[in-house]
Design an enzyme around this catalytic site. Sequence first.
Site, PDB file in Angstrom:
ATOM      1  N   ASP A  38     -68.672   8.652   5.441  1.00 33.63           N
ATOM      2  CA  ASP A  38     -69.520   8.285   4.311  1.00 33.63           C
ATOM      3  C   ASP A  38     -70.275   9.528   3.835  1.00 33.63           C
ATOM      4  O   ASP A  38     -71.119  10.064   4.559  1.00 33.63           O
ATOM      5  CB  ASP A  38     -70.494   7.188   4.769  1.00 33.63           C
ATOM      6  CG  ASP A  38     -71.341   6.624   3.642  1.00 33.63           C
ATOM      7  OD1 ASP A  38     -71.437   7.271   2.583  1.00 33.63           O
ATOM      8  OD2 ASP A  38     -71.924   5.545   3.823  1.00 33.63           O
ATOM      9  N   HIS A  39     -69.993   9.953   2.609  1.00 31.78           N
ATOM     10  CA  HIS A  39     -70.582  11.194   2.091  1.00 31.78           C
ATOM     11  C   HIS A  39     -72.076  11.057   1.796  1.00 31.78           C
ATOM     12  O   HIS A  39     -72.761  12.066   1.568  1.00 31.78           O
ATOM     13  CB  HIS A  39     -69.849  11.634   0.821  1.00 31.78           C
ATOM     14  CG  HIS A  39     -69.576  13.103   0.783  1.00 31.78           C
ATOM     15  ND1 HIS A  39     -70.447  14.045   1.298  1.00 31.78           N
ATOM     16  CD2 HIS A  39     -68.529  13.816   0.285  1.00 31.78           C
ATOM     17  CE1 HIS A  39     -69.959  15.255   1.113  1.00 31.78           C
ATOM     18  NE2 HIS A  39     -68.790  15.148   0.509  1.00 31.78           N
ATOM     19  N   ARG A  40     -72.620   9.842   1.779  1.00 37.47           N
ATOM     20  CA  ARG A  40     -74.059   9.683   1.609  1.00 37.47           C
ATOM     21  C   ARG A  40     -74.822  10.137   2.850  1.00 37.47           C
ATOM     22  O   ARG A  40     -76.007  10.481   2.774  1.00 37.47           O
ATOM     23  CB  ARG A  40     -74.396   8.211   1.321  1.00 37.47           C
ATOM     24  CG  ARG A  40     -73.833   7.684   0.008  1.00 37.47           C
ATOM     25  CD  ARG A  40     -74.048   6.196  -0.123  1.00 37.47           C
ATOM     26  NE  ARG A  40     -73.363   5.456   0.935  1.00 37.47           N
ATOM     27  CZ  ARG A  40     -73.355   4.125   1.029  1.00 37.47           C
ATOM     28  NH1 ARG A  40     -74.001   3.397   0.123  1.00 37.47           N
ATOM     29  NH2 ARG A  40     -72.704   3.524   2.004  1.00 37.47           N
ATOM     30  N   PHE A  47     -73.097  12.195   5.588  1.00 39.25           N
ATOM     31  CA  PHE A  47     -72.547  13.382   6.233  1.00 39.25           C
ATOM     32  C   PHE A  47     -71.923  14.304   5.203  1.00 39.25           C
ATOM     33  O   PHE A  47     -71.338  13.858   4.217  1.00 39.25           O
ATOM     34  CB  PHE A  47     -71.479  12.993   7.264  1.00 39.25           C
ATOM     35  CG  PHE A  47     -71.882  11.861   8.160  1.00 39.25           C
ATOM     36  CD1 PHE A  47     -72.983  11.968   8.997  1.00 39.25           C
ATOM     37  CD2 PHE A  47     -71.175  10.669   8.156  1.00 39.25           C
ATOM     38  CE1 PHE A  47     -73.363  10.923   9.819  1.00 39.25           C
ATOM     39  CE2 PHE A  47     -71.546   9.614   8.973  1.00 39.25           C
ATOM     40  CZ  PHE A  47     -72.637   9.734   9.802  1.00 39.25           C
ATOM     41  N   PRO A  52     -68.829   6.283  -0.821  1.00 42.13           N
ATOM     42  CA  PRO A  52     -68.113   7.510  -1.189  1.00 42.13           C
ATOM     43  C   PRO A  52     -67.402   8.108   0.028  1.00 42.13           C
ATOM     44  O   PRO A  52     -67.979   8.860   0.804  1.00 42.13           O
ATOM     45  CB  PRO A  52     -69.232   8.429  -1.697  1.00 42.13           C
ATOM     46  CG  PRO A  52     -70.472   7.943  -0.995  1.00 42.13           C
ATOM     47  CD  PRO A  52     -70.302   6.474  -0.795  1.00 42.13           C
TER      48      PRO A  52
END
Length: 415
Positions: A385-387, A389, A206
Site C-alpha cells: 500500500d503506497h499510502r 510504504f 494504491p
Amino acid sequence: MVRELVMPKLGLTMTEGVLAEWRVSPGQPFRSGDVLLVVETDKIASEVEADSDGVLIETTIPAGETVAVGTPIARWSADGAGAAPAPQAAEAPASKPVPTPVAGNARPLPAPVRANGERILSTPLARRRAEGLGVDLATVTGSGPRGRIKVADVEAAAQTRPIPQPAPQPAPQAPKIETPAGERSKPTTLQATVARRLTAAKRDVPHFYLAAEAEVTELAALRDRLNADTESGLPRISMTHLVLAAVGRALVAMPEMDRVWDDEPPGGAILALGRGDIGMAVDTPRGLVAPVLRGAATLPLDRLAAEAASLTRRARDGRLTEEDFQGGAVTVSNAGMHNVTYMTSIINPGQSSILGVGSVRSVFRPDEAGAPVLKRELGLVLSADHRLFDGVTALAFLNRIIAGLERPLRLLRAP
C-alpha cells in the site's frame, strides 16, 4: 407454539444487517442445524442455523432488505402447524449464527466527503445502501447523532427524489442481432462479498509491486531433513510454513511494516498493530479465504507449523469464526503447488501488503567466473500500500524475507 424469528446480533457493534438470502421457504420443515438464512454485515456473511426442529410458516422480510437487530423477520412453528394465531411477544430466535469467512479483514466503504472536503457522517450500511439506490449522500439530511446519516435517511431520500422526465425517444433503428449469451448463474453470498470487497480494495488502495527471487536450495534441503524425522511426532514442515516464518522474522526486524491504513477518521489514520499476526491464504471448497495466524512472527517453527495446519483444517471444514479474520497487516499467498513462476496479488481489505509466492524453479545462473550453476529459485512478489510504504521500505522488507529463506537455519532460532 408459533414463534417469531428475529434478526440476530452477530457482533457487539452490529445494529443492522442485510438479509442476503432465505435458505428455507414458507411451509418447508427444517431440522436443528439446517441453515435458515444468510445475513451479511460489513465484516462477514453469516449462515444462521436453526437450533431446534420446526416448520417455517411465513417470512415477513424479503431477501435483500436491510433490517435492524431484533426485528421480526419470519414466523415458525415448533410443532409443525402450518397456520397459527398471531404471535405473542417475540421469543428468542431459534437460530444461532455461524460466520462464513471472507477474504481478509473486510472494512466498510470509505466515508464520503463534500465538495469542500468536509466529511459526511454516515453509517457503513447507509453508504452501501446509497450506492445501491444511486443516492448522493451530500443531499441527504441525517437523523442520527451529530447528523449522522442512517439507512432510513437514505431510503427516505430515495423516495422523495424528483421523478425524472423521460428522455426523448430516438428514431426507430433496425433491430440489432444479439450475440447469444453464455449460461448465467447467481454467485453465492461469499462469492459476491469477495468480489465486491476485492474490487473496492483494488480501486481504493494504491498498490505497487516488487518482484524478486530467493535461492532456496538450502531451504528445500532443510525441509526434507526435518520431515525425514518421522519418529519425533513433530508436524511436517511445508514451504508455506517456512515462508511464514521468514515473513514473521522480517516483521520482528521491521515493525513499521505491521501497520495498516484506516479510512474511517477524516483524512485517514495510520494504525500500528504490533502483534506480529500474519494472514494465510487457504484454498477451500467454498473459495479462497485468508484467516489470520496469531503471533506468527514470534512462534517457533514447529509451533507455527502446527497452528497453521490447524487453521487450514478449520478453514476447509468451514469452522472459522469472525475472530479468525481480525488483525494482521500482511498475508502470505502461496500458489507454488499450481505451477506458477510469479503471482501478483490484490491486498486483502484492511491490510497493507500481501506476498505472492510462486513455484520453485530450477535455473542456471553464472557464478563469479561466469560458469553456469544450477540454482533452485522461488519467485516472490510483494504487493504494498503506497499510502503507508515507499519502494525503499517495502524492498527492505522483501530483502529481509529473502535473507531468511536463503539462510534457513535462522528460521530455527527464536525470533
